[in-house]
Design a protein around this motif. Structure first.
Motif, mmCIF file in Angstrom:
data_model
loop_
_atom_site.group_PDB
_atom_site.id
_atom_site.type_symbol
_atom_site.label_atom_id
_atom_site.label_comp_id
_atom_site.label_asym_id
_atom_site.label_seq_id
_atom_site.Cartn_x
_atom_site.Cartn_y
_atom_site.Cartn_z
ATOM 1 N N ALA A 48 0.982 -1.248 -0.054
ATOM 2 C CA ALA A 48 -0.066 -0.014 0.039
ATOM 3 C C ALA A 48 0.979 1.265 0.061
ATOM 4 N N SER A 90 -1.288 7.119 5.062
ATOM 5 C CA SER A 90 -2.689 6.925 4.741
ATOM 6 C C SER A 90 -3.170 5.660 5.794
ATOM 7 N N PHE A 92 -5.937 4.261 5.288
ATOM 8 C CA PHE A 92 -6.918 3.083 4.198
ATOM 9 C C PHE A 92 -5.935 2.559 3.264
ATOM 10 N N ALA A 93 -6.204 1.364 2.836
ATOM 11 C CA ALA A 93 -5.246 0.886 1.507
ATOM 12 C C ALA A 93 -6.518 0.030 0.842
ATOM 13 N N GLU A 94 -6.085 -0.270 -0.581
ATOM 14 C CA GLU A 94 -7.023 -1.096 -1.421
ATOM 15 C C GLU A 94 -6.543 -2.466 -1.119
ATOM 16 N N GLU A 98 -11.466 -3.365 -2.657
ATOM 17 C CA GLU A 98 -12.232 -2.582 -1.646
ATOM 18 C C GLU A 98 -11.213 -1.488 -0.862
ATOM 19 N N ILE A 99 -11.762 -0.585 -0.468
ATOM 20 C CA ILE A 99 -10.934 0.247 0.661
ATOM 21 C C ILE A 99 -11.098 -0.141 1.999
ATOM 22 N N ASN A 102 -6.335 0.304 7.010
ATOM 23 C CA ASN A 102 -4.826 -0.367 7.027
ATOM 24 C C ASN A 102 -4.212 -0.090 8.417
ATOM 25 N N ASP A 147 -8.044 11.279 6.419
ATOM 26 C CA ASP A 147 -7.667 9.940 6.124
ATOM 27 C C ASP A 147 -6.219 9.798 6.264
#
Length: 202
Positions: A48, A90, A92-94, A98-99, A102, A147
């Motif tokens: 990520a 960040s 969040f990650a993919e 989907e997001i 993280n 975020d």
């Protein structure tokens, strides 16, 4: 203080420390690019790469703003640095389209910062991590989205002499030591060290 590893490691890891005295000389863009390139290759969950770096140098539009984020005691010495780098990560990650949250974003950003610090040292530049700054002010002034976690500010510069440093810091301007592996690495639980206290033979 003399530093010596108890077990074989590259000198780079022992030689890296965090001075406060800097010369203030301009840092070449090539040095920054090399250090950030090293950071780019740090490991991260899901690849990520959650780290982001915001950099400012003396004389540019953001320098005084970044100095203003620092606690007064840190500002005394960090004003002599050649660059200040704000590290974000960040949250969040993919994952598979989907997001997702993280949970290792700070851990991974720490790996990137270590790469940055060691590459800078290889090029003759020192770094000093700073936790004493106003994160809320930085978030508002720099319009950092929620975020992103705000991790640390890094001062980078050439190591300077003591006469460039406020006397308040002279006593601490030496490389510090590390506790032994026996107090750090454990076998399965915190009750039993994984290794003996003995040092490797020369």
């Amino acid at each position: 203080m003399s530093r010596a590893a108890d077990h074989p490691v590259e000198a780079l890891f022992v030689d890296r420390w965090s001075p406060r005295s800097f010369t203030g000389e301009p840092v070449p863009e090539a040095v920054l690019k090399s250090a950030f390139e090293a950071a780019r290759w740090a490991p991260s969950a899901l690849n990520a790469q959650p780290w982001r770096f915001l950099v400012t140098r003396p004389g540019d539009a953001w320098w005084e703003t970044y100095l203003g984020f620092l606690m007064p005691r840190n500002r005394l010495w960090a004003a002599q640095a050649s660059a200040l780098v704000l590290i974000l990560s960040s949250r969040f990650a993919e994952r598979r389209g989907e997001i997702v949250e993280n949970t290792s974003h700070s851990f991974d950003a720490g790996a990137a910062w270590a790469n940055f610090a060691h590459q800078a040292l290889l090029l003759g530049w020192h770094t000093h991590g700073i936790g004493g700054f106003d994160k809320n002010a930085a978030r508002v002034r720099l319009a950092i989205p929620d975020d992103f976690a705000i991790e640390a500010i890094i001062a980078l510069g050439r190591k300077g002499d003591l006469d460039r440093l406020d006397p308040e810091f002279h006593g601490a301007e030496v490389p510090n030591g590390r506790r032994p592996l026996a107090d750090t690495v454990f076998a399965g639980s915190l009750n039993e060290p994984a290794f003996s206290n003995g040092k490797d033979a020369a």
